[in-house]
Design a protein around this motif. Structure first.
Motif, PDB file in Angstrom:
ATOM      1  N   ALA A 170      37.897  33.397  32.976  1.00 53.13           N
ATOM      2  CA  ALA A 170      38.163  32.499  31.947  1.00 53.13           C
ATOM      3  C   ALA A 170      37.246  31.240  32.186  1.00 53.13           C
ATOM      4  N   ASP A 171      37.924  30.806  30.777  1.00 51.32           N
ATOM      5  CA  ASP A 171      36.261  29.478  30.901  1.00 51.32           C
ATOM      6  C   ASP A 171      37.150  28.913  31.825  1.00 51.32           C
ATOM      7  N   ILE A 172      34.615  27.726  32.174  1.00 53.97           N
ATOM      8  CA  ILE A 172      35.680  26.974  33.000  1.00 53.97           C
ATOM      9  C   ILE A 172      34.739  25.633  32.256  1.00 53.97           C
ATOM     10  N   CYS A 173      35.707  24.513  33.192  1.00 53.56           N
ATOM     11  CA  CYS A 173      35.920  22.930  32.315  1.00 53.56           C
ATOM     12  C   CYS A 173      34.395  22.415  31.772  1.00 53.56           C
ATOM     13  N   ARG A 174      33.279  22.629  31.893  1.00 49.52           N
ATOM     14  CA  ARG A 174      31.617  22.478  31.484  1.00 49.52           C
ATOM     15  C   ARG A 174      30.853  23.685  31.019  1.00 49.52           C
ATOM     16  N   HIS A 175      30.582  23.793  29.820  1.00 49.42           N
ATOM     17  CA  HIS A 175      29.994  24.874  29.086  1.00 49.42           C
ATOM     18  C   HIS A 175      29.051  25.598  29.760  1.00 49.42           C
ATOM     19  N   ASP A 176      28.636  24.864  31.538  1.00 46.34           N
ATOM     20  CA  ASP A 176      27.036  25.620  32.217  1.00 46.34           C
ATOM     21  C   ASP A 176      28.017  25.934  33.289  1.00 46.34           C
ATOM     22  N   LEU A 177      28.621  25.349  33.596  1.00 48.67           N
ATOM     23  CA  LEU A 177      29.971  26.248  34.897  1.00 48.67           C
ATOM     24  C   LEU A 177      29.659  27.536  34.092  1.00 48.67           C
ATOM     25  N   LEU A 178      30.199  28.458  35.239  1.00 48.35           N
ATOM     26  CA  LEU A 178      30.173  30.326  35.321  1.00 48.35           C
ATOM     27  C   LEU A 178      31.320  30.526  36.447  1.00 48.35           C
ATOM     28  N   ILE A 179      31.356  29.571  37.205  1.00 51.76           N
ATOM     29  CA  ILE A 179      32.266  29.803  38.334  1.00 51.76           C
ATOM     30  C   ILE A 179      33.158  29.003  38.901  1.00 51.76           C
ATOM     31  N   GLU A 180      34.607  29.502  39.133  1.00 53.23           N
ATOM     32  CA  GLU A 180      35.251  28.338  39.953  1.00 53.23           C
ATOM     33  C   GLU A 180      36.190  28.805  40.582  1.00 53.23           C
ATOM     34  N   ILE A 181      35.848  28.016  41.938  1.00 52.06           N
ATOM     35  CA  ILE A 181      36.945  28.741  43.266  1.00 52.06           C
ATOM     36  C   ILE A 181      37.657  27.930  43.714  1.00 52.06           C
ATOM     37  N   GLU A 182      38.977  28.301  43.556  1.00 55.68           N
ATOM     38  CA  GLU A 182      40.098  27.496  44.325  1.00 55.68           C
ATOM     39  C   GLU A 182      40.523  28.898  46.111  1.00 55.68           C
ATOM     40  N   ALA A 183      41.496  27.904  45.955  1.00 51.23           N
ATOM     41  CA  ALA A 183      41.389  27.989  47.991  1.00 51.23           C
ATOM     42  C   ALA A 183      43.304  27.441  47.989  1.00 51.23           C
ATOM     43  N   PHE A 184      43.837  28.767  48.672  1.00 45.14           N
ATOM     44  CA  PHE A 184      45.010  28.073  49.471  1.00 45.14           C
ATOM     45  C   PHE A 184      45.158  28.738  51.267  1.00 45.14           C
ATOM     46  N   ALA A 185      46.135  27.531  51.732  1.00 43.38           N
ATOM     47  CA  ALA A 185      46.474  28.333  52.731  1.00 43.38           C
ATOM     48  C   ALA A 185      48.022  27.288  53.936  1.00 43.38           C
ATOM     49  N   ALA A 186      48.299  27.957  54.891  1.00 43.08           N
ATOM     50  CA  ALA A 186      49.128  27.470  55.200  1.00 43.08           C
ATOM     51  C   ALA A 186      49.229  27.793  57.276  1.00 43.08           C
ATOM     52  N   HIS A 187      48.916  26.364  57.802  1.00 45.00           N
ATOM     53  CA  HIS A 187      49.291  26.640  59.078  1.00 45.00           C
ATOM     54  C   HIS A 187      51.076  26.080  59.734  1.00 45.00           C
ATOM     55  N   ALA A 188      51.031  26.680  60.332  1.00 42.37           N
ATOM     56  CA  ALA A 188      52.071  26.381  61.757  1.00 42.37           C
ATOM     57  C   ALA A 188      52.414  25.328  62.677  1.00 42.37           C
ATOM     58  N   LEU A 189      52.749  24.492  62.237  1.00 37.19           N
ATOM     59  CA  LEU A 189      52.276  23.038  63.497  1.00 37.19           C
ATOM     60  C   LEU A 189      53.373  23.285  64.768  1.00 37.19           C
ATOM     61  N   GLY A 190      52.752  22.815  65.310  1.00 36.40           N
ATOM     62  CA  GLY A 190      53.234  22.769  66.482  1.00 36.40           C
ATOM     63  C   GLY A 190      54.987  21.856  66.617  1.00 36.40           C
ATOM     64  N   SER A 191      55.293  21.810  67.733  1.00 33.40           N
ATOM     65  CA  SER A 191      56.684  20.512  67.703  1.00 33.40           C
ATOM     66  C   SER A 191      56.193  19.395  68.137  1.00 33.40           C
ATOM     67  N   ASP A 192      55.198  18.894  68.589  1.00 39.06           N
ATOM     68  CA  ASP A 192      54.596  17.347  68.616  1.00 39.06           C
ATOM     69  C   ASP A 192      54.277  16.396  67.022  1.00 39.06           C
TER      70      ASP A 192
END
Ligand code: 3EB
Length: 339
Positions: free
Chosen positions: A317-339
């Motif tokens: 994909a093309d990145i939103c500045r002409h001089d950018l060659l890579i973009e990285i996005e991420a996701f994670a989920a954690h359980a929450l304690g009952s407190d």
């Protein structure tokens, strides 16, 4: 309630369509050449070449464990589960052309206004994460790069809906594809997400005007809360330090810098989190590369730094500045304690 992100190869055969656990799928995306049968849930279509994949298409789905309610309003295909809503909107720029406003600016403004109307009507008004795709993102039209036109329309809509365009803004990404409509997917909830910034970078909403007449409206990451679960959305992250692109022309150095930025965002998120620390190795990633030819050099570098090559989807994909060659996005989920 739990939200889970699943990535898998998708085939065009109807058999795979039948075996999908439709009931649990809030929505998702299909990436690749578009040859697969489209699912029934809200789906963002991302027509782009994939790497490291034996499949022509990859399906990314958000699974939930609460009943779904689905709808189609404002041209948005959406689904909600508990107090979480996922929607997808595709708008053709040619439908929003007018004499005063560049078509893309008018279209992005319209898209975000529709999103805000929908999530306010659904009483889930807090935007957590937005995925933006548009054609020819770096092309200059009427003297302004299209990404910058997109930013004007987006910010206008935030201000019009009295949301402010700094501070509490969603995590996001914005990428260029070869063609197609403006495509926006989003997740919204009943509680505000907690925005996370990166001390190595100027907040995007504070970028100076040399990067465009209006700043982009996104945070570097967002922590959001479901009953019993904390989710972390890391925005598209690139080789920017302060507000400047660093390592122009060097994709491997940009990859390292981008991951240094992801690490810095994780460290900030960990200060705010109510769960054990997030680590690079546990995240699920989407990595966008501007040039297909860079993949073979980048893949081992990222695999070594992240340590979980199985959880990385690589997309051209093309990145939103002409001089950018890579973009990285991420996701994670954690359980929450009952407190
Ligand atoms: C940057 O840091 C790179 O306009 O929504 C990353 C994530 C980027 C989101 C957006 C843009 C967006 O400025 C570009």
């Amino acid at each position: 309630m739990t939200l889970q992100l699943i990535s898998r190869a998708a085939s065009a055969s109807p058999a795979s369509a039948v075996s999908r656990e439709t009931a649990a799928v809030l929505g998702g995306a299909v990436l690749g050449d578009g040859s697969m049968t489209l699912p029934v849930w809200p789906v963002q279509r991302i027509f782009a070449p994939l790497f490291a994949s034996t499949a022509a298409c990859i399906e990314e789905t958000w699974l939930t464990d609460l009943p779904l309610v689905s709808g189609n309003s404002e041209g948005i295909i959406w689904s909600r589960s508990g107090n979480l809503l996922y929607g997808v909107l595709e708008l053709d720029e040619s439908d929003f052309a007018d004499v005063k406003t560049p078509a893309l600016q008018a279209t992005s403004g319209e898209a975000y206004r529709r999103i805000f109307r929908l999530i306010e009507a659904q009483k889930l008004p807090h935007l957590w994460r937005v995925w933006n795709y548009l054609a020819a993102i770096n092309q200059e039209v009427d003297g302004l790069e299209r990404y910058r036109q997109f930013n004007i329309g987006r910010q206008d809509a935030f201000l019009e809906f009295h949301r402010g365009a700094t501070g509490n803004v969603p995590a996001a990404c914005a990428l260029g594809l070869a063609g197609g409509p403006l495509s926006i997917a989003f997740m919204a909830g009943d509680q505000p997400a907690v925005p996370v910034e990166n001390p190595r970078q100027v907040s995007a909403y504070d970028y100076p005007t040399e990067y465009g007449p209006r700043s982009p409206t996104f945070s570097r990451a967002a922590l959001a809360y479901l009953p019993g679960q904390e989710v972390l959305f890391v925005s598209g992250t690139a080789s920017i330090v302060g507000c400047q692109t660093v390592h122009p022309g060097d994709a491997v150095a940009q990859a390292r810098e981008s991951l240094a930025n992801v690490s810095a965002v994780l460290a900030e998120a960990n200060q705010l989190s109510h769960s054990p620390p997030y680590t690079l190795a546990e995240l699920s990633y989407r990595v966008y590369l501007r040039h297909a030819a860079d993949f073979s050099a980048l893949e081992p570098v990222l695999a070594a730094l992240i340590g979980q090559p199985g959880k990385i989807v690589y997309v051209q994909a093309d990145i939103c500045r002409h001089d950018l060659l890579i973009e990285i996005e991420a996701f994670a989920a954690h359980a929450l304690g009952s407190d």
